[in-house]
Design a protein around this motif. Sequence first.
Motif, PDB file in Angstrom:
ATOM      1  N   VAL A 138      -8.092   6.151   0.045  1.00 41.83           N
ATOM      2  CA  VAL A 138      -6.666   6.169  -0.278  1.00 41.83           C
ATOM      3  C   VAL A 138      -6.345   5.217  -1.424  1.00 41.83           C
ATOM      4  N   THR A 139      -7.056   4.093  -1.472  1.00 41.10           N
ATOM      5  CA  THR A 139      -6.763   3.068  -2.482  1.00 41.10           C
ATOM      6  C   THR A 139      -7.657   3.171  -3.717  1.00 41.10           C
ATOM      7  N   ASN A 140      -8.235   4.335  -3.936  1.00 39.14           N
ATOM      8  CA  ASN A 140      -9.049   4.569  -5.121  1.00 39.14           C
ATOM      9  C   ASN A 140     -10.178   3.545  -5.233  1.00 39.14           C
ATOM     10  N   GLU A 141     -10.752   3.225  -4.088  1.00 38.08           N
ATOM     11  CA  GLU A 141     -11.904   2.325  -3.965  1.00 38.08           C
ATOM     12  C   GLU A 141     -11.590   0.878  -4.345  1.00 38.08           C
ATOM     13  N   LYS A 142     -10.301   0.514  -4.339  1.00 40.22           N
ATOM     14  CA  LYS A 142      -9.931  -0.862  -4.690  1.00 40.22           C
ATOM     15  C   LYS A 142      -9.927  -1.780  -3.466  1.00 40.22           C
ATOM     16  N   ILE A 143      -9.690  -1.232  -2.282  1.00 39.32           N
ATOM     17  CA  ILE A 143      -9.701  -2.044  -1.059  1.00 39.32           C
ATOM     18  C   ILE A 143     -10.913  -1.626  -0.236  1.00 39.32           C
ATOM     19  N   LYS A 144     -11.876  -2.528  -0.163  1.00 38.22           N
ATOM     20  CA  LYS A 144     -13.098  -2.251   0.577  1.00 38.22           C
ATOM     21  C   LYS A 144     -13.237  -3.214   1.743  1.00 38.22           C
ATOM     22  N   ASN A 145     -13.831  -2.718   2.806  1.00 40.77           N
ATOM     23  CA  ASN A 145     -14.128  -3.556   3.967  1.00 40.77           C
ATOM     24  C   ASN A 145     -12.884  -4.261   4.514  1.00 40.77           C
ATOM     25  N   TYR A 165      -1.404   2.655  -2.784  1.00 40.70           N
ATOM     26  CA  TYR A 165      -2.070   2.582  -4.091  1.00 40.70           C
ATOM     27  C   TYR A 165      -1.051   2.863  -5.189  1.00 40.70           C
ATOM     28  N   PHE A 166      -1.077   2.059  -6.247  1.00 47.20           N
ATOM     29  CA  PHE A 166      -0.162   2.225  -7.375  1.00 47.20           C
ATOM     30  C   PHE A 166      -0.917   2.041  -8.682  1.00 47.20           C
ATOM     31  N   LYS A 167      -0.661   2.922  -9.615  1.00 47.34           N
ATOM     32  CA  LYS A 167      -1.166   2.757 -10.966  1.00 47.34           C
ATOM     33  C   LYS A 167      -0.125   3.273 -11.940  1.00 47.34           C
ATOM     34  N   GLU A 309      -5.363  -8.827  15.990  1.00 42.62           N
ATOM     35  CA  GLU A 309      -5.299  -9.361  14.630  1.00 42.62           C
ATOM     36  C   GLU A 309      -4.656  -8.333  13.704  1.00 42.62           C
ATOM     37  N   VAL A 310      -4.077  -8.830  12.619  1.00 41.82           N
ATOM     38  CA  VAL A 310      -3.551  -7.975  11.550  1.00 41.82           C
ATOM     39  C   VAL A 310      -4.306  -8.335  10.279  1.00 41.82           C
ATOM     40  N   PHE A 311      -5.087  -7.396   9.775  1.00 41.64           N
ATOM     41  CA  PHE A 311      -5.887  -7.607   8.568  1.00 41.64           C
ATOM     42  C   PHE A 311      -5.157  -7.009   7.367  1.00 41.64           C
ATOM     43  N   HIS A 312      -5.139  -7.754   6.276  1.00 36.76           N
ATOM     44  CA  HIS A 312      -4.461  -7.280   5.070  1.00 36.76           C
ATOM     45  C   HIS A 312      -5.286  -7.640   3.845  1.00 36.76           C
ATOM     46  N   LYS A 313      -5.464  -6.671   2.966  1.00 34.06           N
ATOM     47  CA  LYS A 313      -6.135  -6.904   1.686  1.00 34.06           C
ATOM     48  C   LYS A 313      -5.284  -6.308   0.572  1.00 34.06           C
ATOM     49  N   ALA A 314      -5.279  -7.001  -0.578  1.00 39.01           N
ATOM     50  CA  ALA A 314      -4.529  -6.504  -1.727  1.00 39.01           C
ATOM     51  C   ALA A 314      -5.263  -6.839  -3.011  1.00 39.01           C
ATOM     52  N   PHE A 315      -5.060  -5.971  -4.007  1.00 43.18           N
ATOM     53  CA  PHE A 315      -5.730  -6.089  -5.313  1.00 43.18           C
ATOM     54  C   PHE A 315      -4.730  -5.735  -6.404  1.00 43.18           C
ATOM     55  N   ALA A 325      -2.597  -1.469  -8.685  1.00 41.59           N
ATOM     56  CA  ALA A 325      -2.467  -2.314  -7.496  1.00 41.59           C
ATOM     57  C   ALA A 325      -2.729  -1.490  -6.250  1.00 41.59           C
ATOM     58  N   ALA A 326      -3.284  -2.135  -5.273  1.00 42.05           N
ATOM     59  CA  ALA A 326      -3.556  -1.467  -4.011  1.00 42.05           C
ATOM     60  C   ALA A 326      -3.471  -2.486  -2.894  1.00 42.05           C
ATOM     61  N   ALA A 327      -3.151  -1.987  -1.716  1.00 36.94           N
ATOM     62  CA  ALA A 327      -3.133  -2.860  -0.541  1.00 36.94           C
ATOM     63  C   ALA A 327      -3.346  -2.017   0.691  1.00 36.94           C
ATOM     64  N   ALA A 328      -3.855  -2.646   1.696  1.00 41.10           N
ATOM     65  CA  ALA A 328      -4.028  -1.981   2.984  1.00 41.10           C
ATOM     66  C   ALA A 328      -3.801  -2.990   4.085  1.00 41.10           C
ATOM     67  N   THR A 329      -3.254  -2.500   5.180  1.00 34.71           N
ATOM     68  CA  THR A 329      -3.006  -3.326   6.352  1.00 34.71           C
ATOM     69  C   THR A 329      -3.482  -2.582   7.569  1.00 34.71           C
ATOM     70  N   ALA A 330      -4.148  -3.277   8.419  1.00 34.35           N
ATOM     71  CA  ALA A 330      -4.514  -2.713   9.713  1.00 34.35           C
ATOM     72  C   ALA A 330      -4.102  -3.737  10.745  1.00 34.35           C
ATOM     73  N   GLY A 331      -3.533  -3.237  11.841  1.00 35.55           N
ATOM     74  CA  GLY A 331      -3.114  -4.138  12.866  1.00 35.55           C
ATOM     75  C   GLY A 331      -3.796  -3.958  14.109  1.00 35.55           C
ATOM     76  N   THR A 332      -4.475  -4.610  13.187  1.00 36.71           N
ATOM     77  CA  THR A 332      -5.576  -4.505  12.607  1.00 36.71           C
ATOM     78  C   THR A 332      -4.822  -4.020  11.486  1.00 36.71           C
TER      79      THR A 332
END
Length: 383
Positions: A138-145, A165-167, A309-315, A325-332
Amino acid sequence: MSSCASKFSLDLLQHVVSQNPHGNLFMSPSSISVVMTMVQTGARNETRNQMISTLQFQSNDQLLIHADAEQFVKVLNKGSDHVILRSANRLYPNSDKGILEDYIKAVVKHFASDVKNVDFKLNPEGSRQEINKWVEEVTNEKIKNLLPSGSINSLTRMVIANAIYFKGNWAIQFEPKSTTQSDFHTLDGKSLKIDMMKREMKKVRYGENTALDCKVLHLPYIGDEMAMVVLLPNTVTGLLEMEKRINVKKINQCIEDVNSPTVKVSVPKFKLESSLQLSDTLSALGMPDVFDANKSDLSGMGKDLFVSEVFHKAFVDVNEEGTEAAAATAGTIVFFSAPPPPKIFTADHPFMFMIWLYPLKAPLFVGRYTGSTLEAAQSRDKL
């Protein structure tokens, strides 16, 4: 959901910054808010009250909350003819049917969520990899793991995930040949060399905000539906004080109180990545019970459940062409006269920035650039 999204965004920003005042930061409060609102759909009693208060909902009526969520998701999912903007939600319930069907139906209806059953009991690691793969796509390979090793085990019953995902290309692009090495002054009084993009821009949204003691510049993307709004303090060390004083009213003033002069713009070319674990932050902001196995009431979702836990990554990648720009959140904005001298906007010291979606009147992403080399350490710290 726009005003509550902005208020929650600022609360989140201020708390995370307090943990690492000198560090760079980039995140998507919108992504985090969507995930926690999906969790709230299954919360009851005091757990739900805490979440409603922390997420800054304007009403505790679930029908109104869901109506706002539907509109928010609709605008995100509509995308744009001018920029790439996509957002996706997905539930990963365990295949043992322990998550109530009514909850799953509600999230699918109000959040346009997909559902993918997985077997956390028999294959926790495979499930983790499957979720991470979806986020990466979904994030065009910008958010991994997004979900790190060990974050999923046989006791996991569901992962609630959002990816954005935004470009977009600048409406007025910078010329690569004009990018030069320039001094950037950090919060700790040091100076470092960075790539600075430069351009004289005509009729660009620009303002000077006295309440926050800063200059405000809107750098629009093609289509003018979105812009990077840069809040540049008037002093080298002014970012920390500005972040303490900022609120939704002042943000809206920054967006609205602008004119259209000619501006000599200098802004850094940079990439940032942040990786956050947000259970402690969200607890401190006012929703501790949902993370407490002894107090959590997610009975609208299933029995004996809590958020571990709530995991969040952004680029974000800001360059001469635009922003990815991309971001993902899992709540995890006539009287003809000799043109006034151009305004000067030189972002050679720490500043705050937002990727603002005008139709929502809210930021999809917020960040700060300090020039710090500490972001890698910050990414490892649990906030």
